[in-house]
Design an enzyme around this catalytic site. Structure first.
Site, PDB file in Angstrom:
ATOM      1  CB  CYS A   2     -84.824  -2.527  38.410  1.00 12.25           C
ATOM      2  SG  CYS A   2     -85.470  -1.322  39.574  1.00 12.25           S
ATOM      3  N   GLY A  28     -80.233  -5.071  41.813  1.00 14.48           N
ATOM      4  CA  GLY A  28     -81.225  -4.651  42.797  1.00 14.48           C
ATOM      5  C   GLY A  28     -81.367  -5.684  43.890  1.00 14.48           C
ATOM      6  CG  ASN A 102     -83.432  -1.181  34.382  1.00 17.66           C
ATOM      7  OD1 ASN A 102     -83.239  -0.434  35.326  1.00 17.66           O
ATOM      8  ND2 ASN A 102     -82.471  -1.532  33.551  1.00 17.66           N
ATOM      9  N   GLY A 103     -85.522   1.548  34.886  1.00 16.53           N
ATOM     10  CA  GLY A 103     -85.334   2.919  34.423  1.00 16.53           C
ATOM     11  C   GLY A 103     -86.083   3.893  35.302  1.00 16.53           C
ATOM     12  CE1 TYR A 243     -70.741  -0.065  42.337  1.00 16.62           C
ATOM     13  CE2 TYR A 243     -73.023   0.195  41.681  1.00 16.62           C
ATOM     14  CZ  TYR A 243     -72.095  -0.180  42.618  1.00 16.62           C
ATOM     15  OH  TYR A 243     -72.488  -0.666  43.828  1.00 16.62           O
TER      16      TYR A 243
END
Length: 449
Positions: A2, A28, A102-103, A243
């Site tokens: 995210c 996201g 995020n995670g 990426y």
């Protein structure tokens, strides 16, 4: 994987959050949301969909306030459903709390089960709600102590922005798995985000990476910094640079574009092959293909036309969606590929769906040979820290040799960069990275799942 953003300002933050979230859209594409504090209460707007589809002028006008947080979501824990959209909000002891994450927490299921046995009812299926509950549980007078107690309970990857009583709070897990950047504008706005692009767009001139285990509180008195003491080793996710991060992202002192380009240069020596053209899989494969082409002397060419209105295919939640998205997103250029020996350069092969699809269609378009070169090692192990590879059966490299993979994707040859080559491209010591998806060496034991 995210994206999160938080802004503390003297003026309305709604449009700044909007622009910041747009610049994080690559992280996201399933849902997005904002929570803004107007001096008296939190205002919430969040839905499934893309940032531009959710936030028009009417929605933004409702979100007036000088402190706010935002989130764009790609689902790992919990699935892609409306009730899982972030930021999460709560009221605890009369205090309004909002939080974006995020995670991925390793021990969230254990904690959730214990809380449910104690009578706790959950409104979502995501690990973030466990984190929110713990923060509220420990939230008395001291915000920092509440954060530290929460951090002592959870394990795994978390980069957090939160609002508590109109204060902006940010903290990062002790391993530093996921990025978090903070900066301040000349006008005094403080911005925290997953990458540097939102800060640059908003006008931040001075920025830095938040350290692993760092806790920051921003209010009218300015920025205060605290540390959660831990013996956990620093382990930045190296797949961020492979990426997820934008090409212009510089997080934890590594620029994604230069890393990818150097990977291509190194791979051109590790896996040379005679060919007529080097073709990238856009977008994250493009810098690597440029590096490969320039170092090898083989001409670079755009052989795949990209639909710029399509999102990223790896982070679609199902295989069928990924297959359809690849067809819509990338179309081989027969006029470029016909009768040519092609080196196609991509950032990674995870499931193999995209690679097999592209190679077949490139050959249908007239390519004489297609040699695949990958600027990361084979992904053999699942990630438990925020990438949607929950089971080894989904990973092509976990189940087949490189030669078998070559046959399955239909390439004339297949080669991956070595682990040593990838680390060399980072220009950093290898022990600061989490490389578990490549070598199975997990910094936080996934047995807690």
């Amino acid at each position: 994987m995210c994206g999160v953003i938080g802004i503390y300002s003297k003026t309305d933050v709604n449009k700044k959050l909007f622009y910041g979230l747009n610049s994080l859209q690559h992280r996201g594409q399933e849902s997005a949301g904002m929570v803004v504090y107007d001096g008296a209460k939190n205002k919430v707007e969040k839905r499934m969909g893309l940032v531009n589809d959710i936030f028009g002028s009417e929605e933004l006008n409702r979100l007036d306030g000088t402190v706010g947080i935002g989130h764009v979501r790609y689902s790992t824990a919990g699935g892609s459903f409306k009730y899982n959209v972030q930021p999460l909000t709560a009221i605890s002891r009369g205090r309004e709390v909002a939080l974006a994450h995020n995670g991925n927490l390793i021990n969230h299921q254990i904690l959730r089960t214990r809380l449910e046995e104690d009578g706790m009812m959950f409104q979502t299926a995501i690990d973030t709600e466990v984190l929110m509950f713990l923060l509220c549980r420990y939230l008395h007078d001291d915000i920092v102590e509440a954060v530290k107690k929460t951090m002592s309970m959870v394990q795994g990857a978390y980069s957090i922005v939160a609002m508590i009583d109109g204060k902006l709070v940010a903290f990062r897990d002790p391993n530093g798995f996921r990025p978090l950047v903070i900066g301040e504008t000349d006008d005094g706005d403080v911005v925290v985000a997953s990458e540097n692009a939102p800060l640059e767009i908003i006008g931040v001139s001075h920025m830095r990476d938040m350290a692993p285990g760092e806790i920051i509180v921003i209010d009218d008195n300015g920025i205060t910094t605290h540390r959660y003491e831990s013996d956990e080793p620093r382990r930045h996710c190296i797949f961020e640079y492979v990426y997820f991060a934008r090409d212009d992202a510089t997080v934890d002192d590594i620029n994604a574009y230069m890393f990818r380009r150097r990977c291509g240069e190194i791979l051109s020596h590790e896996a040379a092959v005679e060919a007529d053209l080097v073709v990238p899989v856009p977008d994250s494969g493009t810098p690597a293909a440029i590096g490969y082409a320039q170092e090898s002397g083989i001409p670079f060419a755009i052989g795949l036309a990209k639909n710029r209105y399509m999102g990223r295919t790896f982070i679609k939640p199902t295989d069928e969606e990924r297959r359809l998205a690849v067809k819509m997103k990338l179309n081989p250029l027969g006029t470029v590929l016909k009768d040519k020996r092609i080196i196609i350069v991509d950032d990674s092969i995870v499931r193999g769906t995209t690679s097999a699809n592209l190679i077949a269609r490139m050959k249908e378009a007239g390519a004489k040979e297609v040699h695949m070169r990958v600027v990361s090692p084979p992904v053999e192990y699942p990630c438990y820290y925020g990438i949607n590879t929950p089971n080894r059966r989904n990973l092509i490299a976990a189940n087949y040799t490189i030669e078998e993979m070559r046959e399955k994707i239909g390439a004339d040859s297949l080669a991956f960069i070595s682990m040593e080559g990838m680390i060399e491209a980072s220009q950093k010591p290898g022990d600061i990275f989490c490389k578990a998806c490549f070598n199975g060496d997990y910094p936080v034991d996934p047995i807690l799942l």
